[in-house]
Design an enzyme around this catalytic site. Structure first.
Site, PDB file in Angstrom:
ATOM      1  N   HIS A 192       6.298 -34.678   6.683  1.00 16.00           N
ATOM      2  CA  HIS A 192       6.651 -33.447   6.896  1.00 16.00           C
ATOM      3  C   HIS A 192       7.292 -33.403   8.334  1.00 16.00           C
ATOM      4  O   HIS A 192       8.140 -32.513   8.415  1.00 16.00           O
ATOM      5  CB  HIS A 192       5.396 -32.640   7.053  1.00 16.00           C
ATOM      6  CG  HIS A 192       4.797 -32.605   5.655  1.00 16.00           C
ATOM      7  ND1 HIS A 192       5.304 -32.838   4.407  1.00 16.00           N
ATOM      8  CD2 HIS A 192       3.299 -32.463   5.232  1.00 16.00           C
ATOM      9  CE1 HIS A 192       4.315 -32.669   3.483  1.00 16.00           C
ATOM     10  NE2 HIS A 192       3.442 -32.795   4.090  1.00 16.00           N
ATOM     11  N   ASP A 228       8.899 -34.077  -0.684  1.00 19.41           N
ATOM     12  CA  ASP A 228       8.359 -33.693   0.419  1.00 19.41           C
ATOM     13  C   ASP A 228       8.281 -32.075   0.679  1.00 19.41           C
ATOM     14  O   ASP A 228       9.180 -31.591   0.526  1.00 19.41           O
ATOM     15  CB  ASP A 228       8.937 -34.056   1.632  1.00 19.41           C
ATOM     16  CG  ASP A 228       7.963 -33.768   3.161  1.00 19.41           C
ATOM     17  OD1 ASP A 228       7.716 -32.583   3.086  1.00 19.41           O
ATOM     18  OD2 ASP A 228       8.088 -34.645   3.968  1.00 19.41           O
ATOM     19  N   HIS A 229       7.119 -31.640   0.141  1.00 17.50           N
ATOM     20  CA  HIS A 229       7.194 -29.923  -0.135  1.00 17.50           C
ATOM     21  C   HIS A 229       7.734 -29.098   1.245  1.00 17.50           C
ATOM     22  O   HIS A 229       8.028 -28.000   0.968  1.00 17.50           O
ATOM     23  CB  HIS A 229       5.618 -29.470  -0.397  1.00 17.50           C
ATOM     24  CG  HIS A 229       4.628 -29.194   0.447  1.00 17.50           C
ATOM     25  ND1 HIS A 229       3.738 -30.211   1.078  1.00 17.50           N
ATOM     26  CD2 HIS A 229       4.464 -28.177   1.224  1.00 17.50           C
ATOM     27  CE1 HIS A 229       3.088 -29.612   1.850  1.00 17.50           C
ATOM     28  NE2 HIS A 229       3.141 -28.428   1.952  1.00 17.50           N
TER      29      HIS A 229
HETATM   30  C1  BG6 Z   1      -0.067 -31.699   2.948  1.00 16.00           C
HETATM   31  C2  BG6 Z   1      -1.055 -32.448   3.538  1.00 16.00           C
HETATM   32  O1  BG6 Z   1       0.805 -32.505   2.586  1.00 16.00           O
HETATM   33  O2  BG6 Z   1       0.398 -30.715   3.613  1.00 16.00           O
HETATM   34  C3  BG6 Z   1      -2.349 -31.529   4.050  1.00 16.00           C
HETATM   35  O3  BG6 Z   1      -1.794 -33.449   2.869  1.00 16.00           O
HETATM   36  C4  BG6 Z   1      -1.792 -30.350   4.736  1.00 16.00           C
HETATM   37  O4  BG6 Z   1      -3.309 -31.971   4.609  1.00 16.00           O
HETATM   38  C5  BG6 Z   1      -0.687 -29.867   4.003  1.00 16.00           C
HETATM   39  O5  BG6 Z   1      -2.671 -29.187   4.638  1.00 16.00           O
HETATM   40  C6  BG6 Z   1       0.064 -28.609   4.843  1.00 16.00           C
HETATM   41  O6  BG6 Z   1       0.904 -27.824   4.185  1.00 16.00           O
HETATM   42  P1  BG6 Z   1       1.497 -26.466   4.314  1.00 16.00           P
HETATM   43  O7  BG6 Z   1       2.549 -26.165   3.369  1.00 16.00           O
HETATM   44  O8  BG6 Z   1       0.383 -25.525   4.366  1.00 16.00           O
HETATM   45  O9  BG6 Z   1       1.803 -26.379   5.696  1.00 16.00           O
END
Ligand code: BG6
Length: 509
Positions: free
Chosen positions: A259, A196-197
């Site tokens: 997230h 989960d990034h």
């Molecule tokens: C991704 C989603 O996991 O996270 C995207 O699939 C979203 O729709 C993105 O835009 C948001 O990531 P960050 O790091 O830009 O908040």
């Protein structure tokens, strides 16, 4: 007011991490967007920090017809120009290889096996393999099955084999459970790294350090002192080139079980007994299980869905969601979600967690606000400004990373007037850290076998357990008026009403 910097920052924060041990990284979906935008830049950053092993190689696998050189050019296009020169670049670029193959075909895995044997021979990668599944989710189970059949996932003679699974992990509780079963029929849980990034973001990790390395916040972190918690995740982007994918998914599935649940769990978990991965993840899982799932008759009162119409973001006009490429003209997919969640445990009983997340909102901004209660007695109630004063702690996650604590202070002058002042710490100013992709730490942790920042099977399933009952009701009751917010706004009015019913407001960003 800014917190004063400590005397010797460089000495205090100089890195002490060691490079990971020998290994090869195999990226399925090697020619895809994630590889070139995030994974290769992250690997290159790791190599500059000397955290990649000296014995290292990357093998990209995809169906695209690319030469070795074509692949290298393609996946390194997001590195800065100055990065593509010099010894570091030579070292890095020599270690990037391409294997063309169809994920469904046995032959791909035989060729990959031969390729990896040669990589072990040439680069001393020691038969330790990290497989990154940067593919469409429909391939996850299939690739893992092939890794099992071909023997590539087998750990023997002291070498390791690990698999990173990208999101989305299932599209509901049942499919997430089924994917967990498929993976676990081939791999041991300790070989599976569900990524989960958000857990790669500095301030998200800092939540743990902030809460559990300071003695002054934790005593206040409960229903006695906290009035409620707000989590805002606002994006200005729409669905970009992902309309076809997103229209079948929606913001709830795209953001919440993964997230948003990570942000909730780190904010609300109990102190773990240690910083060992299972101790941390046990506490995260416990709090996710304590989130009260909605009964069907509670859903519409406690949730809001929205879809953007046309509008303006800054100086640019933005089209309605239904006019985006790949989106159905009468789509009922939500691009905004607000929720009021309850955590049924000793610490949080009665303290609402308000969540909002959406696309094409007014600003790109992610934060967690801890809203403290009023003082028991308001002795300044007759003074100018007193109404605004309750303490807030804001943990800013993006675009700027930092912390801000607001508190009441006397405004200088001959009468008593109360004002609000902020004590803030901006990460970029304080640590002078360069922005990273967020994938560096996650890749490094997989290479050293530390799963703390990855989701365990039970955590993923707990997230879906919260989301599933909402999706069931939303499916049965169509949204009444979509689109219901303009691009460039802060979402539908109903999201404000959700808090207004409780006498509260979203923090003004
Ligand atoms: C991704 C989603 O996991 O996270 C995207 O699939 C979203 O729709 C993105 O835009 C948001 O990531 P960050 O790091 O830009 O908040």
């Amino acid at each position: 007011m800014a917190i004063a910097a400590v005397a010797n920052l460089e000495e205090e924060f100089s890195p002490t991490d060691k490079p990971a041990g020998p290994c090869a990284l195999v990226i399925f979906g090697g020619a895809g967007d994630l590889t070139k935008r995030k994974l290769l830049p992250a690997l290159y950053n790791l190599s500059k920090e000397h955290l990649l092993p000296e014995n290292f190689a990357v093998v990209g696998v995809s169906v695209d017809d690319l030469s070795q050189d074509g692949f290298l050019q393609h996946v390194t296009q997001f590195l800065d120009d100055p990065d593509r020169a010099g010894d570091r670049w030579d070292w890095f670029s020599q270690r990037i290889q391409y294997e063309r193959g169809d994920f469904a075909n046995d032959n791909t895995y035989q060729c990959l096996q031969q390729r990896l044997a040669a990589v072990d021979e040439n680069f001393g990668t020691g038969s330790n393999y990290l497989f990154y599944l940067a593919t469409a989710p429909k391939f996850f189970a299939e690739i893992v099955e092939h890794l099992g059949k071909s023997g590539l996932s087998r750990e023997e003679n002291g070498h390791w084999r690990r698999v990173i699974i990208e999101k989305p992990f299932g599209h509901d509780l049942e499919s997430a459970k089924s994917l967990n079963r498929d993976l676990q029929s081939v791999l041991n849980e300790d070989q599976i790294y569900r990524i989960d990034h958000y857990l790669g973001k500095e301030t998200v990790q800092n939540l743990l350090v902030f809460r559990f390395s300071n003695s002054i916040f934790e005593p206040l972190w409960n229903d006695r002192y906290i009035d409620h918690v707000q989590i805002t995740n606002a994006e200005t982007v729409g669905v970009e080139r992902r309309g076809g994918y997103f229209d079948n998914v929606g913001t709830m599935r795209d953001m919440v079980p993964n997230h948003i649940m990570q942000l909730i769990s780190l904010t609300a978990m109990e102190p773990p007994a240690s910083f060992k991965s299972e101790a941390v993840r046990d506490e995260q899982a416990k709090v996710l299980h304590a989130i009260k799932p909605f009964h069907s008759d509670e859903v519409l009162m406690n949730t809001v869905r929205g879809q953007y119409g046309e509008g303006r973001i800054g100086d640019n006009s933005a089209p309605a969601y239904r006019s985006e490429p790949g989106v159905a003209p009468d789509s009922r997919t939500e691009t905004f979600v607000a929720l009021k969640l309850a955590i049924d445990n000793w610490r949080w009983a009665g303290i609402p967690f308000y969540i909002r997340t959406g696309k094409r909102l007014a600003e790109r901004h992610t934060e967690i606000t801890i809203q403290f209660k009023k003082t028991p007695l308001q002795i300044f109630q007759d003074t100018v400004g007193h109404k605004l004063r309750t303490n807030q702690l804001v943990i800013q996650i993006q675009p700027e990373e930092g912390m801000m604590l607001s508190f009441g202070a006397k405004i200088p002058g001959s009468t008593v007037r109360v004002g609000s002042v902020n004590m803030s710490c901006e990460y970029a100013k304080y640590f002078k850290a360069e922005p990273k992709t967020g994938y560096e730490i996650l890749l490094y942790d997989c290479m050293i076998g530390d799963p703390t920042l990855f989701q365990r099977a039970d955590m993923v399933e707990a997230g879906w357990s919260v989301v599933d009952p909402v999706l069931d009701v939303w499916r049965a009751v169509s949204p009444r008026k979509f689109p219901n917010y303009g691009a460039g706004s802060w979402g539908p009015k109903e999201a404000d009403d959700l808090l207004a019913r409780d006498g509260r407001k979203w923090r003004t960003i």
